[in-house]
Motif scaffolding. Structure first.
Motif, PDB file in Angstrom:
ATOM      1  N   GLY A 294       0.811  -1.220   0.000  1.00  0.00           N
ATOM      2  CA  GLY A 294       0.000   0.000   0.000  1.00  0.00           C
ATOM      3  C   GLY A 294       0.848   1.276   0.000  1.00  0.00           C
ATOM      4  O   GLY A 294       2.033   1.281  -0.294  1.00  0.00           O
TER       5      GLY A 294
ATOM      6  N   ASP B  83      12.184   3.857  -5.289  1.00  0.00           N
ATOM      7  CA  ASP B  83      11.972   2.566  -5.950  1.00  0.00           C
ATOM      8  C   ASP B  83      11.895   2.815  -7.452  1.00  0.00           C
ATOM      9  O   ASP B  83      11.197   3.738  -7.902  1.00  0.00           O
ATOM     10  CB  ASP B  83      10.619   1.953  -5.556  1.00  0.00           C
TER      11      ASP B  83
ATOM     12  N   ARG C  97       0.465   4.701 -13.153  1.00  0.00           N
ATOM     13  CA  ARG C  97       0.845   5.591 -12.054  1.00  0.00           C
ATOM     14  C   ARG C  97       0.075   6.894 -12.181  1.00  0.00           C
ATOM     15  O   ARG C  97      -0.225   7.342 -13.296  1.00  0.00           O
ATOM     16  CB  ARG C  97       2.357   5.876 -12.098  1.00  0.00           C
TER      17      ARG C  97
ATOM     18  N   GLN D 152       9.421   4.685  -9.671  1.00  0.00           N
ATOM     19  CA  GLN D 152       9.274   3.651 -10.716  1.00  0.00           C
ATOM     20  C   GLN D 152       9.971   3.985 -12.030  1.00  0.00           C
ATOM     21  O   GLN D 152      10.680   3.156 -12.581  1.00  0.00           O
ATOM     22  CB  GLN D 152       7.805   3.289 -11.003  1.00  0.00           C
TER      23      GLN D 152
ATOM     24  N   GLN E  37       7.983  -7.827 -12.045  1.00  0.00           N
ATOM     25  CA  GLN E  37       7.443  -9.190 -12.055  1.00  0.00           C
ATOM     26  C   GLN E  37       6.017  -9.135 -12.602  1.00  0.00           C
ATOM     27  O   GLN E  37       5.237  -8.281 -12.180  1.00  0.00           O
ATOM     28  CB  GLN E  37       7.376  -9.765 -10.628  1.00  0.00           C
TER      29      GLN E  37
HETATM   30  C1  LIG Z   1       4.346  -1.168  -1.678  1.00  0.00           C
HETATM   31  S1  LIG Z   1       5.107  -0.317  -2.945  1.00  0.00           S
HETATM   32  C2  LIG Z   1       5.499   1.215  -2.064  1.00  0.00           C
HETATM   33  C3  LIG Z   1       5.385   2.542  -2.699  1.00  0.00           C
HETATM   34  C4  LIG Z   1       4.060   3.134  -3.113  1.00  0.00           C
HETATM   35  N1  LIG Z   1       2.947   2.283  -2.884  1.00  0.00           N
HETATM   36  C5  LIG Z   1       4.182   3.460  -4.576  1.00  0.00           C
HETATM   37  O1  LIG Z   1       3.981   2.555  -5.374  1.00  0.00           O
HETATM   38  O2  LIG Z   1       4.480   4.605  -4.895  1.00  0.00           O
HETATM   39  C6  LIG Z   1       6.731  -1.006  -2.962  1.00  0.00           C
HETATM   40  C7  LIG Z   1       7.427  -1.152  -4.287  1.00  0.00           C
HETATM   41  O3  LIG Z   1       7.281  -2.456  -4.790  1.00  0.00           O
HETATM   42  C8  LIG Z   1       7.615  -2.460  -6.148  1.00  0.00           C
HETATM   43  N2  LIG Z   1       6.712  -3.375  -6.857  1.00  0.00           N
HETATM   44  C9  LIG Z   1       5.380  -3.461  -6.750  1.00  0.00           C
HETATM   45  N3  LIG Z   1       4.895  -4.408  -7.594  1.00  0.00           N
HETATM   46  C10 LIG Z   1       5.967  -4.926  -8.249  1.00  0.00           C
HETATM   47  C11 LIG Z   1       6.125  -5.910  -9.273  1.00  0.00           C
HETATM   48  N4  LIG Z   1       5.080  -6.543  -9.805  1.00  0.00           N
HETATM   49  N5  LIG Z   1       7.385  -6.196  -9.690  1.00  0.00           N
HETATM   50  C12 LIG Z   1       8.453  -5.561  -9.165  1.00  0.00           C
HETATM   51  N6  LIG Z   1       8.352  -4.598  -8.224  1.00  0.00           N
HETATM   52  C13 LIG Z   1       7.137  -4.282  -7.772  1.00  0.00           C
HETATM   53  C14 LIG Z   1       7.464  -1.025  -6.639  1.00  0.00           C
HETATM   54  O4  LIG Z   1       8.717  -0.527  -7.054  1.00  0.00           O
HETATM   55  C15 LIG Z   1       6.961  -0.292  -5.413  1.00  0.00           C
HETATM   56  O5  LIG Z   1       7.464   1.004  -5.308  1.00  0.00           O
END
Ligand SMILES: C[S@@+](CC[C@H](N)C(=O)[O-])C[C@H]1O[C@@H](n2cnc3c(N)ncnc32)[C@H](O)[C@@H]1O
Ligand code: SF4
Length: 358
Positions: free
Chosen positions: A57, A153, A128, A116, A184
């Motif tokens: 989240g 990230d 996004r 991202q 992924q």
């Molecule tokens: C819980 S999110 C935290 C940040 C916030 N929710 C956002 O997206 O701005 C944690 C991170 O997991 C990574 N993430 C989420 N889904 C992914 C996927 N399918 N493959 C690789 N990384 C993923 C993204 O880089 C994301 O920023």
């Protein structure tokens, strides 16, 4: 020990994301935070807490009062190390200067921002809600609010993305930590359906590996150290919380789907659906010796900290494959400690599988 608090709310769902999160209305949020507070209050321990992580989240998208109520309760209820790392995950859309200043004033000392990509077309495909300008502005606002420890990230794998160029821009903004994840394609996500329907949006595996290798070289030149396969930091800015996970520390997770580990063999997972969570449903798993051994080897070899042979339930040094890999300088053994030679990080998975199965 470490504390993880899960905030399962987002402003919208990104096409690739399978994390436990939902858009959620204010009634659901209120009910959830009441339950979360109750869960924190009922946990008993006298152990010192070395890091706290608000993850999701998107913790930054909920009313900031919820975060401060939770943090204050954690501070009241647990003994917190005076140097504890306190991280909050954030999305550029929901980070105002005022909010960031507030987070800083209540003791959050690390911000992890989901950037991202800095390519607007890529951000748009990913679903996004922010663009490049807003992502860069959120980092500037965090700096202005006094945050020194800023992580971002990034995702590797989308056509048109240029992660090296993105990192060059981000480093100019004094970002201290970068998590660069290989995208992924998760089950039951819009991304998965798009790929199945023939949308040509992903780079090939070879292109992804090339991007990753270029990134590693670029960040090394900038004196950013790769301390785990997907994580890079300037000296002193490694995520203490994640290091705790990788080196087998005890952690407790509060909230929807959150996991806890006692540091030995017991792992507990809260229910990942709201109804189950509100009813207090949990799933407990007792690891066998070999499951725990595999986990120690796997986590240790994916980061620069390695693992200690004495933590395993058997003598790894009796295995031929282990001695061969040490001989070939693939594994670096120093007394009790074993690490993967960083030259082989890209093929760490196959080395780990060999070590475990042969
Ligand atoms: C819980 S999110 C935290 C940040 C916030 N929710 C956002 O997206 O701005 C944690 C991170 O997991 C990574 N993430 C989420 N889904 C992914 C996927 N399918 N493959 C690789 N990384 C993923 C993204 O880089 C994301 O920023
Ligand atoms: S990537 Fe972040 S903002 Fe997007 S759905 Fe997942 S948790 Fe929410």
């Amino acid at each position: 020990m470490r504390i993880y608090v899960h905030i399962p709310f987002c402003e919208s769902k990104c096409i690739y994301c399978a994390f436990a999160s939902t858009v959620g209305d204010s009634d659901l949020q209120k009910k959830y935070f009441d339950k979360l507070l109750q869960e924190i209050k009922s946990y008993k321990t006298s152990e010192k807490v070395e890091s706290i992580y608000f993850g999701g989240g998107t913790p930054s998208c909920v009313d900031k009062k919820y975060i401060v109520i939770l943090l204050n309760e954690i501070k009241r209820h647990f003994i917190i190390d005076k140097n504890a790392e306190i991280t909050l995950e954030a999305n550029p859309c929901s980070l105002s200067q005022e909010k960031l200043e507030y987070y800083k004033s209540v003791g959050i000392n690390r911000i992890s921002i989901g950037v991202q990509s800095l390519n607007n077309k890529v951000l748009n495909i990913l679903g996004r809600r922010h663009n490049k300008k807003q992502a860069l502005q959120s980092i500037k606002s965090a700096l202005n609010a006094g945050f020194k420890n800023i992580s971002v990230d990034l995702l590797i794998g989308l056509k048109k993305s240029n992660i090296k160029k993105d990192c060059a821009k981000l480093l100019k903004l004094k970002v201290k930590h970068i998590s660069a994840y290989m995208l992924q394609v998760e089950e039951n996500t819009p991304l998965k359906s798009m790929i199945e329907n023939g949308r040509d949006i992903l780079k090939s595996d070879d292109e992804c590996v090339k991007d990753y290798q270029n990134l590693v070289m670029f960040l090394q030149k900038k004196k950013m150290q790769r301390y785990e396969i997907s994580n890079f930091a300037f000296d002193g800015y490694e995520s203490q919380h994640n290091i705790g996970y990788w080196t087998g520390d005890k952690y407790v997770g509060f909230g929807l789907g959150a996991h806890s580990f006692d540091g030995y063999f017991t792992r507990t997972a809260n229910s990942s659906d709201f109804d189950g969570y509100f009813l207090g449903k949990k799933h407990e798993e007792i690891l066998t010796n070999s499951e725990r051994d595999e986990e120690i080897i796997m986590l240790g070899l994916r980061c620069k900290y390695g693992f200690n042979l004495s933590k395993l339930s058997f003598d790894l040094q009796k295995k031929k494959i282990f001695n061969d890999l040490v001989e070939q300088n693939v594994l670096i053994k120093d007394l009790d400690s074993v690490k993967l030679n960083p030259k082989f990080y890209e093929i760490s998975n196959s080395i780990i599988i060999k070590l475990i199965n042969e």
